[in-house]
Design a protein around this motif. Structure first.
Motif, mmCIF file in Angstrom:
data_model
loop_
_atom_site.group_PDB
_atom_site.id
_atom_site.type_symbol
_atom_site.label_atom_id
_atom_site.label_comp_id
_atom_site.label_asym_id
_atom_site.label_seq_id
_atom_site.Cartn_x
_atom_site.Cartn_y
_atom_site.Cartn_z
ATOM 1 N N GLY A 175 -3.240 -17.566 -6.216
ATOM 2 C CA GLY A 175 -2.202 -16.830 -5.517
ATOM 3 C C GLY A 175 -0.913 -16.742 -6.310
ATOM 4 O O GLY A 175 -0.125 -15.806 -6.124
ATOM 5 N N HIS A 176 -0.706 -17.676 -7.221
ATOM 6 C CA HIS A 176 0.547 -17.642 -7.992
ATOM 7 C C HIS A 176 0.597 -16.433 -8.910
ATOM 8 O O HIS A 176 1.682 -15.919 -9.208
ATOM 9 C CB HIS A 176 0.744 -18.940 -8.782
ATOM 10 C CG HIS A 176 0.002 -19.027 -10.071
ATOM 11 N ND1 HIS A 176 0.508 -18.539 -11.251
ATOM 12 C CD2 HIS A 176 -1.215 -19.554 -10.366
ATOM 13 C CE1 HIS A 176 -0.358 -18.767 -12.226
ATOM 14 N NE2 HIS A 176 -1.415 -19.363 -11.706
ATOM 15 N N PHE A 177 -0.571 -15.946 -9.387
ATOM 16 C CA PHE A 177 -0.581 -14.752 -10.235
ATOM 17 C C PHE A 177 0.093 -13.578 -9.529
ATOM 18 O O PHE A 177 0.821 -12.800 -10.151
ATOM 19 C CB PHE A 177 -2.021 -14.356 -10.583
ATOM 20 C CG PHE A 177 -2.694 -15.247 -11.578
ATOM 21 C CD1 PHE A 177 -2.071 -15.577 -12.771
ATOM 22 C CD2 PHE A 177 -3.964 -15.751 -11.337
ATOM 23 C CE1 PHE A 177 -2.701 -16.393 -13.704
ATOM 24 C CE2 PHE A 177 -4.608 -16.569 -12.260
ATOM 25 C CZ PHE A 177 -3.971 -16.896 -13.443
ATOM 26 N N VAL A 178 -0.181 -13.445 -8.233
ATOM 27 C CA VAL A 178 0.356 -12.334 -7.456
ATOM 28 C C VAL A 178 1.755 -12.647 -6.947
ATOM 29 O O VAL A 178 2.649 -11.794 -6.949
ATOM 30 C CB VAL A 178 -0.580 -12.002 -6.278
ATOM 31 C CG1 VAL A 178 0.020 -10.930 -5.380
ATOM 32 C CG2 VAL A 178 -1.951 -11.566 -6.793
ATOM 33 N N ALA A 179 1.964 -13.887 -6.522
ATOM 34 C CA ALA A 179 3.230 -14.254 -5.877
ATOM 35 C C ALA A 179 4.425 -14.146 -6.822
ATOM 36 O O ALA A 179 5.536 -13.845 -6.386
ATOM 37 C CB ALA A 179 3.134 -15.673 -5.320
ATOM 38 N N GLU A 180 4.202 -14.370 -8.105
ATOM 39 C CA GLU A 180 5.327 -14.506 -9.030
ATOM 40 C C GLU A 180 6.138 -13.229 -9.208
ATOM 41 O O GLU A 180 7.373 -13.257 -9.164
ATOM 42 C CB GLU A 180 4.803 -14.989 -10.396
ATOM 43 C CG GLU A 180 4.300 -16.420 -10.342
ATOM 44 C CD GLU A 180 3.504 -16.819 -11.563
ATOM 45 O OE1 GLU A 180 3.078 -17.983 -11.631
ATOM 46 O OE2 GLU A 180 3.288 -15.968 -12.459
ATOM 47 N N HIS A 181 5.464 -12.089 -9.404
ATOM 48 C CA HIS A 181 6.207 -10.872 -9.770
ATOM 49 C C HIS A 181 5.775 -9.596 -9.053
ATOM 50 O O HIS A 181 6.350 -8.540 -9.348
ATOM 51 C CB HIS A 181 6.109 -10.640 -11.282
ATOM 52 C CG HIS A 181 6.737 -11.711 -12.114
ATOM 53 N ND1 HIS A 181 8.098 -11.943 -12.137
ATOM 54 C CD2 HIS A 181 6.187 -12.642 -12.938
ATOM 55 C CE1 HIS A 181 8.355 -12.956 -12.951
ATOM 56 N NE2 HIS A 181 7.215 -13.396 -13.452
ATOM 57 N N LYS A 197 -1.965 -16.729 1.925
ATOM 58 C CA LYS A 197 -1.419 -15.564 2.641
ATOM 59 C C LYS A 197 -0.986 -14.476 1.666
ATOM 60 O O LYS A 197 -1.136 -13.279 1.950
ATOM 61 C CB LYS A 197 -0.247 -15.970 3.522
ATOM 62 C CG LYS A 197 0.266 -14.832 4.419
ATOM 63 C CD LYS A 197 1.389 -15.280 5.320
ATOM 64 C CE LYS A 197 1.772 -14.187 6.301
ATOM 65 N NZ LYS A 197 2.133 -12.915 5.644
ATOM 66 N N VAL A 198 -0.450 -14.875 0.525
ATOM 67 C CA VAL A 198 -0.078 -13.896 -0.497
ATOM 68 C C VAL A 198 -1.300 -13.081 -0.913
ATOM 69 O O VAL A 198 -1.252 -11.846 -0.996
ATOM 70 C CB VAL A 198 0.546 -14.605 -1.726
ATOM 71 C CG1 VAL A 198 0.628 -13.645 -2.918
ATOM 72 C CG2 VAL A 198 1.931 -15.126 -1.389
ATOM 73 N N LEU A 199 -2.417 -13.760 -1.161
ATOM 74 C CA LEU A 199 -3.638 -13.066 -1.555
ATOM 75 C C LEU A 199 -4.144 -12.156 -0.442
ATOM 76 O O LEU A 199 -4.573 -11.018 -0.691
ATOM 77 C CB LEU A 199 -4.715 -14.087 -1.930
ATOM 78 C CG LEU A 199 -4.454 -14.911 -3.200
ATOM 79 C CD1 LEU A 199 -5.512 -15.981 -3.363
ATOM 80 C CD2 LEU A 199 -4.418 -14.010 -4.430
ATOM 81 N N TRP A 200 -4.093 -12.644 0.797
ATOM 82 C CA TRP A 200 -4.540 -11.851 1.946
ATOM 83 C C TRP A 200 -3.706 -10.571 2.061
ATOM 84 O O TRP A 200 -4.252 -9.479 2.198
ATOM 85 C CB TRP A 200 -4.436 -12.686 3.206
ATOM 86 C CG TRP A 200 -4.836 -11.949 4.464
ATOM 87 C CD1 TRP A 200 -4.050 -11.150 5.249
ATOM 88 C CD2 TRP A 200 -6.144 -11.918 5.060
ATOM 89 N NE1 TRP A 200 -4.758 -10.635 6.296
ATOM 90 C CE2 TRP A 200 -6.046 -11.091 6.220
ATOM 91 C CE3 TRP A 200 -7.364 -12.516 4.764
ATOM 92 C CZ2 TRP A 200 -7.136 -10.848 7.055
ATOM 93 C CZ3 TRP A 200 -8.447 -12.274 5.598
ATOM 94 C CH2 TRP A 200 -8.337 -11.460 6.717
ATOM 95 N N ASP A 201 -2.397 -10.716 2.008
ATOM 96 C CA ASP A 201 -1.520 -9.550 2.136
ATOM 97 C C ASP A 201 -1.727 -8.579 0.976
ATOM 98 O O ASP A 201 -1.707 -7.356 1.163
ATOM 99 C CB ASP A 201 -0.054 -9.990 2.188
ATOM 100 C CG ASP A 201 0.294 -10.716 3.481
ATOM 101 O OD1 ASP A 201 -0.482 -10.610 4.451
ATOM 102 O OD2 ASP A 201 1.340 -11.389 3.507
ATOM 103 N N PHE A 202 -1.924 -9.114 -0.214
ATOM 104 C CA PHE A 202 -2.125 -8.267 -1.382
ATOM 105 C C PHE A 202 -3.365 -7.389 -1.217
ATOM 106 O O PHE A 202 -3.363 -6.207 -1.565
ATOM 107 C CB PHE A 202 -2.256 -9.132 -2.639
ATOM 108 C CG PHE A 202 -2.444 -8.356 -3.912
ATOM 109 C CD1 PHE A 202 -1.363 -7.817 -4.575
ATOM 110 C CD2 PHE A 202 -3.717 -8.180 -4.447
ATOM 111 C CE1 PHE A 202 -1.541 -7.094 -5.752
ATOM 112 C CE2 PHE A 202 -3.897 -7.462 -5.617
ATOM 113 C CZ PHE A 202 -2.812 -6.922 -6.277
#
Length: 323
Positions: A227-233, A295-300
């Motif tokens: 999830g950090h890959f998506v959350a960061e930027h 949740k970041v991954l889900w929303d993405f």
């Protein structure tokens, strides 16, 4: 697979990245932040423990069935190997031995690379410098997906596949976006990794090698830590291109979730990033942030406005270029 919806291009901006000015303001107001720019005394021991844990796992998995091997590769090895890639990220900023011993950091990163199964650390260092210097830079920042990724992976099913294949995209994208000459350190990294893989194969056979490779592929793919890959930027809110995560997985990821803090002060090791927020809370507490990478991954995946195109991009004028 469904029809594409949402964005059809990146978010192009014509302003400089925000971190340069923030850094100047914060250092002027809080000079004590400079005292946090020192090596992490525990990093080398933590990394050594993780490498040894994976070597022990190689010995234990030599007789496992394939089903259990893949289970442990995802649940245990995936966490360890993903953690090691983030240790390599921290080490790339000279946080293990300090800037005065840069070569020691490069060699130690190659040691941390051993359980990942493929050479990674030297190439990562070469490109990660540009990610900080030219954040979102067109043709420079290889952390930003390509137009092909944005065009193709635009439905929930395709975005899910894109997340699962992150190790491949992160490995191949630099060769397409900003190819650079091979360095001697990269050759050394590859030779050491090949020797380590050959030694493990000679001692314990094929299954430990598959375990390490699967740990990297599964742990860097569709995995909670990823999830950090998506959350960061990725631009979850317009006008914001870097986000922090303040959840429990920071404990096993060298505080990579403190990403706004990290881009403000790349030379501060992960162990000290929470102190940056503590010293200067007015620069962080009001910013959008996350508490769950899942949740970041889900929303993405399920939000139409999100996808590989949801990144801020800018054009940098490099020194030496013509007008």
């Amino acid at each position: 697979m469904g029809n594409c919806a949402g964005r059809n291009d990146f978010e192009w901006v014509y302003t400089d990245q925000p971190h340069t000015q923030r850094r100047k303001e914060m250092l002027a107001k809080y000079p004590a932040i400079k005292t946090l720019m020192r090596p992490d005394p525990h990093l080398k021991w933590t990394v050594s423990g993780l490498v040894l844990a994976q070597l022990l796992a190689c010995y234990l998995t030599r007789g496992l069935s394939w089903r259990w091997l893949l289970f442990w590769a995802y649940t245990f090895g995936g966490c360890v190997n993903h953690s090691l890639t983030l240790a390599i990220h921290d080490i790339s900023h000279n946080t293990a031995f300090g800037t005065g011993r840069a070569a020691h950091n490069r060699w130690f990163a190659i040691f941390a690379n051993l359980p990942i199964g493929v050479p990674y650390s030297a190439s990562f260092k070469k490109y990660h410098v540009d990610h900080h210097r030219y954040l979102g830079g067109d043709g420079l920042d290889v952390d930003v997906p390509t137009h092909f990724e944005g065009w193709l992976f635009c439905t929930p099913a395709r975005k899910l596949l894109w997340l699962a294949l992150q190790p491949f995209f992160y490995s191949l994208r630099p060769l397409c976006v900003n190819p650079k000459a091979l360095t001697r350190m990269e050759v050394f990294n590859a030779l050491v990794q090949l020797a380590a893989d050959a030694t493990i194969f000679a001692l314990w056979g094929l299954k430990p090698i598959i375990y390490l490779m699967a740990s990297s592929f599964l742990g860097l793919g569709l995995h909670p830590i990823s999830g950090h890959f998506v959350a960061e930027h990725y631009m979850f809110l317009k006008g914001h291109e870097t986000y922090s995560y303040y959840g429990p997985l920071n404990w096993i990821t060298f505080n990579v979730g403190y990403h706004m803090e990290h881009h403000d002060f790349p030379s501060i090791p992960g162990c000290n990033l929470p102190l940056v927020r503590k010293i200067a809370p007015e620069y962080y507490d009001h910013l959008p942030h996350y508490h769950s990478w899942v949740k970041v991954l889900w929303d993405f995946v399920f939000e139409d406005s999100l996808g590989p195109y949801a990144r801020v991009k800018r054009v940098y004028k490099l020194a030496g270029e013509g007008l």
